[in-house]
Design an enzyme around this catalytic site. Structure first.
Site, PDB file in Angstrom:
ATOM      1  N   ALA A   1      -1.588 -16.304  -1.790  1.00 19.91           N
ATOM      2  CA  ALA A   1      -1.847 -17.407  -1.486  1.00 19.91           C
ATOM      3  C   ALA A   1      -2.470 -17.453   0.011  1.00 19.91           C
ATOM      4  O   ALA A   1      -2.836 -16.803   0.308  1.00 19.91           O
ATOM      5  CB  ALA A   1       0.489 -17.311  -1.044  1.00 19.91           C
TER       6      ALA A   1
ATOM      7  N   CYS B   1       1.188   6.177   1.078  1.00 24.21           N
ATOM      8  CA  CYS B   1       2.399   7.184   1.436  1.00 24.21           C
ATOM      9  C   CYS B   1       2.875   7.881   0.419  1.00 24.21           C
ATOM     10  O   CYS B   1       3.198   8.564   0.375  1.00 24.21           O
ATOM     11  CB  CYS B   1       3.034   7.198   2.323  1.00 24.21           C
ATOM     12  SG  CYS B   1       3.167   5.599   2.860  1.00 24.21           S
TER      13      CYS B   1
ATOM     14  N   THR C   1       0.653  -1.391   0.398  1.00 26.89           N
ATOM     15  CA  THR C   1       0.439  -0.285  -0.235  1.00 26.89           C
ATOM     16  C   THR C   1       0.839   1.213  -0.229  1.00 26.89           C
ATOM     17  O   THR C   1       0.491   1.978  -0.654  1.00 26.89           O
ATOM     18  CB  THR C   1      -0.774  -0.012   1.684  1.00 26.89           C
ATOM     19  OG1 THR C   1      -1.760  -1.579   0.905  1.00 26.89           O
ATOM     20  CG2 THR C   1      -1.759   0.865   1.242  1.00 26.89           C
ATOM     21  N   CYS C   2       2.191   1.170   1.259  1.00 25.18           N
ATOM     22  CA  CYS C   2       2.678   2.481   0.772  1.00 25.18           C
ATOM     23  C   CYS C   2       3.428   2.760  -0.116  1.00 25.18           C
ATOM     24  O   CYS C   2       3.003   4.319  -1.121  1.00 25.18           O
ATOM     25  CB  CYS C   2       3.811   2.047   2.293  1.00 25.18           C
ATOM     26  SG  CYS C   2       4.766   4.154   2.068  1.00 25.18           S
TER      27      CYS C   2
ATOM     28  N   LYS D   1       0.729   9.510  -2.505  1.00 22.90           N
ATOM     29  CA  LYS D   1       0.239   9.924  -2.025  1.00 22.90           C
ATOM     30  C   LYS D   1       0.883  11.519  -1.027  1.00 22.90           C
ATOM     31  O   LYS D   1       0.797  12.965  -2.064  1.00 22.90           O
ATOM     32  CB  LYS D   1      -0.242  10.264   0.157  1.00 22.90           C
ATOM     33  CG  LYS D   1      -0.907  11.302   0.527  1.00 22.90           C
ATOM     34  CD  LYS D   1      -0.369  12.224   1.575  1.00 22.90           C
ATOM     35  CE  LYS D   1       1.013  11.370   2.106  1.00 22.90           C
ATOM     36  NZ  LYS D   1       0.370  10.248   3.090  1.00 22.90           N
TER      37      LYS D   1
ATOM     38  N   GLU E   1      12.516  27.184  15.996  1.00 24.45           N
ATOM     39  CA  GLU E   1      13.859  27.508  16.658  1.00 24.45           C
ATOM     40  C   GLU E   1      12.244  28.078  18.450  1.00 24.45           C
ATOM     41  O   GLU E   1      12.718  27.708  19.268  1.00 24.45           O
ATOM     42  CB  GLU E   1      14.754  28.826  16.845  1.00 24.45           C
ATOM     43  CG  GLU E   1      13.490  29.920  15.810  1.00 24.45           C
ATOM     44  CD  GLU E   1      14.157  31.599  15.786  1.00 24.45           C
ATOM     45  OE1 GLU E   1      14.705  32.076  16.445  1.00 24.45           O
ATOM     46  OE2 GLU E   1      13.757  32.213  15.011  1.00 24.45           O
TER      47      GLU E   1
ATOM     48  N   GLU F   1      -6.027  14.941   4.035  1.00 18.86           N
ATOM     49  CA  GLU F   1      -4.619  15.193   3.089  1.00 18.86           C
ATOM     50  C   GLU F   1      -5.172  15.023   1.651  1.00 18.86           C
ATOM     51  O   GLU F   1      -4.731  15.430   0.949  1.00 18.86           O
ATOM     52  CB  GLU F   1      -4.073  13.176   3.385  1.00 18.86           C
ATOM     53  CG  GLU F   1      -3.067  13.106   4.885  1.00 18.86           C
ATOM     54  CD  GLU F   1      -2.332  12.541   4.805  1.00 18.86           C
ATOM     55  OE1 GLU F   1      -1.135  12.185   5.774  1.00 18.86           O
ATOM     56  OE2 GLU F   1      -2.401  11.217   3.920  1.00 18.86           O
TER      57      GLU F   1
ATOM     58  N   TYR G   1      -6.880  10.202   8.980  1.00 18.37           N
ATOM     59  CA  TYR G   1      -5.458  10.720   7.832  1.00 18.37           C
ATOM     60  C   TYR G   1      -6.073  11.089   6.863  1.00 18.37           C
ATOM     61  O   TYR G   1      -5.648  11.885   6.107  1.00 18.37           O
ATOM     62  CB  TYR G   1      -4.509   9.547   7.248  1.00 18.37           C
ATOM     63  CG  TYR G   1      -3.653   9.577   8.963  1.00 18.37           C
ATOM     64  CD1 TYR G   1      -2.952  10.215   9.398  1.00 18.37           C
ATOM     65  CD2 TYR G   1      -4.270   9.030  10.083  1.00 18.37           C
ATOM     66  CE1 TYR G   1      -1.456  10.133  10.061  1.00 18.37           C
ATOM     67  CE2 TYR G   1      -3.220   8.669  11.841  1.00 18.37           C
ATOM     68  CZ  TYR G   1      -2.355   9.076  11.612  1.00 18.37           C
ATOM     69  OH  TYR G   1      -1.703   9.266  12.704  1.00 18.37           O
TER      70      TYR G   1
ATOM     71  N   HIS H   1      18.349  30.675  14.196  1.00 19.60           N
ATOM     72  CA  HIS H   1      17.336  32.019  13.796  1.00 19.60           C
ATOM     73  C   HIS H   1      17.673  32.500  12.560  1.00 19.60           C
ATOM     74  O   HIS H   1      18.975  32.360  11.783  1.00 19.60           O
ATOM     75  CB  HIS H   1      17.710  32.926  14.491  1.00 19.60           C
ATOM     76  CG  HIS H   1      17.131  34.447  14.536  1.00 19.60           C
ATOM     77  ND1 HIS H   1      15.523  33.808  14.499  1.00 19.60           N
ATOM     78  CD2 HIS H   1      16.678  35.674  13.777  1.00 19.60           C
ATOM     79  CE1 HIS H   1      15.197  35.746  14.589  1.00 19.60           C
ATOM     80  NE2 HIS H   1      15.866  36.112  13.966  1.00 19.60           N
TER      81      HIS H   1
HETATM   82  P1  NDP Z   1      -8.047   7.090   9.691  1.00 17.22           P
HETATM   83  O1  NDP Z   1      -8.929   5.982  10.892  1.00 17.22           O
HETATM   84  O2  NDP Z   1      -7.344   8.267  10.451  1.00 17.22           O
HETATM   85  O3  NDP Z   1      -9.900   7.848  10.096  1.00 17.22           O
HETATM   86  C1  NDP Z   1     -10.913   7.243  10.110  1.00 17.22           C
HETATM   87  C2  NDP Z   1     -11.944   8.534   9.534  1.00 17.22           C
HETATM   88  O4  NDP Z   1     -13.499   7.021   9.117  1.00 17.22           O
HETATM   89  C3  NDP Z   1     -12.610   8.956  11.238  1.00 17.22           C
HETATM   90  O5  NDP Z   1     -12.920  10.386  10.653  1.00 17.22           O
HETATM   91  C4  NDP Z   1     -13.368   7.748  11.316  1.00 17.22           C
HETATM   92  O6  NDP Z   1     -15.144   9.040  12.442  1.00 17.22           O
HETATM   93  C5  NDP Z   1     -14.326   7.678  10.066  1.00 17.22           C
HETATM   94  N1  NDP Z   1     -14.823   6.188  10.370  1.00 17.22           N
HETATM   95  C6  NDP Z   1     -14.128   5.074  10.481  1.00 17.22           C
HETATM   96  N2  NDP Z   1     -15.354   4.143  10.727  1.00 17.22           N
HETATM   97  C7  NDP Z   1     -16.512   4.791   9.849  1.00 17.22           C
HETATM   98  C8  NDP Z   1     -17.777   4.317   9.442  1.00 17.22           C
HETATM   99  N3  NDP Z   1     -17.987   3.615  10.203  1.00 17.22           N
HETATM  100  N4  NDP Z   1     -18.887   4.880   9.524  1.00 17.22           N
HETATM  101  C9  NDP Z   1     -18.336   5.651   8.697  1.00 17.22           C
HETATM  102  N5  NDP Z   1     -17.212   6.834   9.500  1.00 17.22           N
HETATM  103  C10 NDP Z   1     -16.301   6.092  10.050  1.00 17.22           C
HETATM  104  O7  NDP Z   1      -8.782   6.189   8.222  1.00 17.22           O
HETATM  105  P2  NDP Z   1      -7.918   6.910   7.094  1.00 17.22           P
HETATM  106  O8  NDP Z   1      -9.010   5.810   6.722  1.00 17.22           O
HETATM  107  O9  NDP Z   1      -7.861   7.926   7.041  1.00 17.22           O
HETATM  108  O10 NDP Z   1      -6.758   6.421   7.519  1.00 17.22           O
HETATM  109  C11 NDP Z   1      -6.086   4.779   7.523  1.00 17.22           C
HETATM  110  C12 NDP Z   1      -5.129   4.553   8.406  1.00 17.22           C
HETATM  111  O11 NDP Z   1      -3.822   5.223   7.711  1.00 17.22           O
HETATM  112  C13 NDP Z   1      -4.493   5.381   9.314  1.00 17.22           C
HETATM  113  O12 NDP Z   1      -5.254   5.174  10.714  1.00 17.22           O
HETATM  114  C14 NDP Z   1      -3.326   5.567   9.203  1.00 17.22           C
HETATM  115  O13 NDP Z   1      -3.181   4.574  10.109  1.00 17.22           O
HETATM  116  C15 NDP Z   1      -2.660   5.544   8.215  1.00 17.22           C
HETATM  117  N6  NDP Z   1      -2.404   6.274   7.457  1.00 17.22           N
HETATM  118  C16 NDP Z   1      -1.211   7.353   7.946  1.00 17.22           C
HETATM  119  C17 NDP Z   1      -0.912   8.641   6.826  1.00 17.22           C
HETATM  120  C18 NDP Z   1       0.149   8.980   7.734  1.00 17.22           C
HETATM  121  O14 NDP Z   1       0.515   8.279   8.138  1.00 17.22           O
HETATM  122  N7  NDP Z   1       0.175  10.489   7.003  1.00 17.22           N
HETATM  123  C19 NDP Z   1      -1.760   8.764   6.036  1.00 17.22           C
HETATM  124  C20 NDP Z   1      -2.623   7.735   5.192  1.00 17.22           C
HETATM  125  C21 NDP Z   1      -3.466   6.195   6.476  1.00 17.22           C
HETATM  126  P3  NDP Z   1     -14.023   8.923  13.854  1.00 17.22           P
HETATM  127  O15 NDP Z   1     -13.173   9.085  14.617  1.00 17.22           O
HETATM  128  O16 NDP Z   1     -15.195   9.840  14.555  1.00 17.22           O
HETATM  129  O17 NDP Z   1     -15.018   7.898  14.477  1.00 17.22           O
END
Ligand code: NDP
Length: 448
Positions: free
Chosen positions: A115, A48, A42-43, A51, A442, A182, A178, A437
């Site tokens: 697999a 990542c 994925t990354c 993106k 800083e 983004e 995230y 500076h």
């Molecule tokens: P996140 O866990 O960051 O956010 C999920 C969002 O979806 C939250 O706002 C949550 O709402 C909402 N949500 C969760 N379940 C449901 C549902 N069943 N119905 C409706 N809304 C829902 O997930 P992402 O998909 O953005 O990213 C996945 C993971 O990938 C991240 O947790 C991160 O670990 C990784 N990632 C890291 C990045 C980085 O390091 N820069 C960039 C992209 C991804 P609420 O919180 O209000 O419950």
């Protein structure tokens, strides 16, 4: 004759799997790795890396505007999505090739097919063969979770977003984590009308509240619309191809694209794990111990499929620790404390350690220092966008237990500062460091 076909069979060639395979082979193990999609995971392929390249591409929108205040005569520019998309995808191809070469040069056998686990030491390949291994490592990652509302198939996820034929004029993003923030930033910079909807009123749960609030405020000022307490009810397609989204508590909205960014689920479905005695948690993640060993002694798992911390550098560490421990005679365990993370929004944010509210819950006494400032580049550019840095300290020991930032280059600055937090340095240690500076960083040694 060896007892097994391989010492190690890795399922999934993403960040964790590739690291584990390569290092185990370097330690002398006979290793095979199976990948049903593309080597890199994925990354590299649809996360990542592409993106971040889109984030760079998007930020030119602001840079070109600001350049005029710095004396540059910038003619009206327009943006060509297809050029950026294709250049990003060819960089992904290059990295895919580099990852493949690394595996091959370490004599890891790459098996380009799906697999599944067929027993404690057996793996079944899609072509019907069954092979055996002393150890099986599950590194199958996670996939986007899509709410099961009517018409959900009309939306896309982060898997498809890098391949769009055209930039949507109007885009609705579901989720406020995230990926949502983004891509809200990316599309907004490219000129799309962005609406972000979330089921709660919290964005980026897990980050410090003041930093999140600042992102919300800046994003709103940039034109991104947020709708909270909005749960998906359904999507319908109009004759002109537009998509109308129904949600709770808000009027329907018509857009050109819907992007689901509502979390990720571990890829364990149909993998045969339960048959081999591998226990899964209630989210479908492989349950593992501190050595990444599952409830079946010959099956291990690393990365997002274990749902510990879903970050690439964590998966890589887990893969490295696994390989060193199992095949390198150098046992060690991943330390999950003070893992830095960043959100590549516009502007980006980054954090390490405890948020203020976590510190208040866990420590008896807490001191918080803050710097709320406008970067000098933003001042000259007439850009009314303030950065915010927060330092959270243990009130008794003076130790810095958390650093949280939003502002230009926050992830670059935080990565270096995270070393000090990890090393257990105190506020006094920061204060004794002379400021560099003029810089934004800083502020870290000048907080009062
Ligand atoms: P996140 O866990 O960051 O956010 C999920 C969002 O979806 C939250 O706002 C949550 O709402 C909402 N949500 C969760 N379940 C449901 C549902 N069943 N119905 C409706 N809304 C829902 O997930 P992402 O998909 O953005 O990213 C996945 C993971 O990938 C991240 O947790 C991160 O670990 C990784 N990632 C890291 C990045 C980085 O390091 N820069 C960039 C992209 C991804 P609420 O919180 O209000 O419950």
């Amino acid at each position: 004759m060896a007892e097994f076909d391989y010492d190690l069979f890795v399922i999934g060639a993403g960040s964790g799997g590739v690291r584990a395979a390569r290092v185990s082979a370097a330690h002398g193990a006979r290793v095979a790795i199976a990948e049903e999609f593309r080597v890199g995971g994925t990354c590299v392929i649809r996360g990542c890396v592409p993106k971040k390249l889109l984030v760079y591409g998007a930020h030119f929108a602001e840079d070109l505007k600001d350049a005029r205040r710095f004396g540059w005569n910038v003619p009206d520019c327009d943006f060509d999505w297809a050029t950026l998309r294709d250049n990003v995808l060819s960089e992904v191809d290059r990295l895919n090739g580099a990852y493949t070469t690394t595996l091959e040069s370490h004599k890891v056998e790459i098996i380009h097919q799906r697999a599944t686990v067929a027993g404690a030491n057996a793996v079944r390949l899609a072509d019907g063969r069954t092979v055996t291994a002393r150890i099986i490592l599950v590194a199958t990652g996670a996939r986007p979770a899509v709410p099961g509302c009517p018409g959900h198939e009309l939306g896309i996820t982060s898997n498809e977003v890098f391949h769009l034929d055209a930039l949507p004029k109007r885009v609705l993003i579901a989720g406020a984590g995230y990926i949502a923030n983004e891509f809200a930033g990316i599309f907004n910079e490219f000129g799309s009308k962005v609406t972000l909807i979330n089921r709660t009123d919290v964005i980026l749960r897990g980050y410090d509240a003041a930093i999140r609030d600042r992102l919300l405020q800046i994003s709103t000022a940039k034109g991104i619309e947020f709708r909270f307490h909005a749960e998906f009810r359904g999507i319908t397609k109009g004759d002109d191809g537009s998509l109308t989204v129904e949600m709770t508590n808000h009027d329907p909205i018509t857009v050109d694209r819907v992007l689901f960014a509502t979390g990720r689920v571990p890829n364990t479905e149909g993998l045969g794990l339960e048959g081999a005695g591998v226990e899964l948690d209630d989210k479908g993640a492989v349950k593992v111990d501190a050595d990444s060993r599952s409830s079946c002694p010959s099956i291990y798992a690393v990365g997002d499929v274990t749902n510990r911390i879903q970050l690439t550098p964590v998966a890589i560490r887990e893969g490295q620790a696994f390989a060193d421990t199992m095949f390198g005679d150098k046992p060690w365990r991943v330390d999950y404390d003070n893992v830095p993370s960043a959100v590549f929004s516009h502007p980006p944010m980054a954090g390490v350690g405890l948020t203020e509210s976590q510190a208040r819950q866990q420590l008896g006494s807490v001191k918080v220092y803050q710097s709320d400032f406008r970067a000098m580049k933003n001042v000259l550019a007439n850009r009314n966008e303030r950065a915010l840095y927060k330092m959270v300290c243990d009130g008794v020991t003076d130790r810095v237990v958390g650093l949280h930032m939003i502002g230009p280059d926050a992830p670059e600055i935080l990565q270096a500062a995270a070393i000090a937090v990890k090393a257990g340095l105190t506020k006094a240690d920061f204060d004794q460091t002379v400021a560099l500076h003029p810089s934004m960083a800083e502020e870290l040694v000048l907080m009062r």
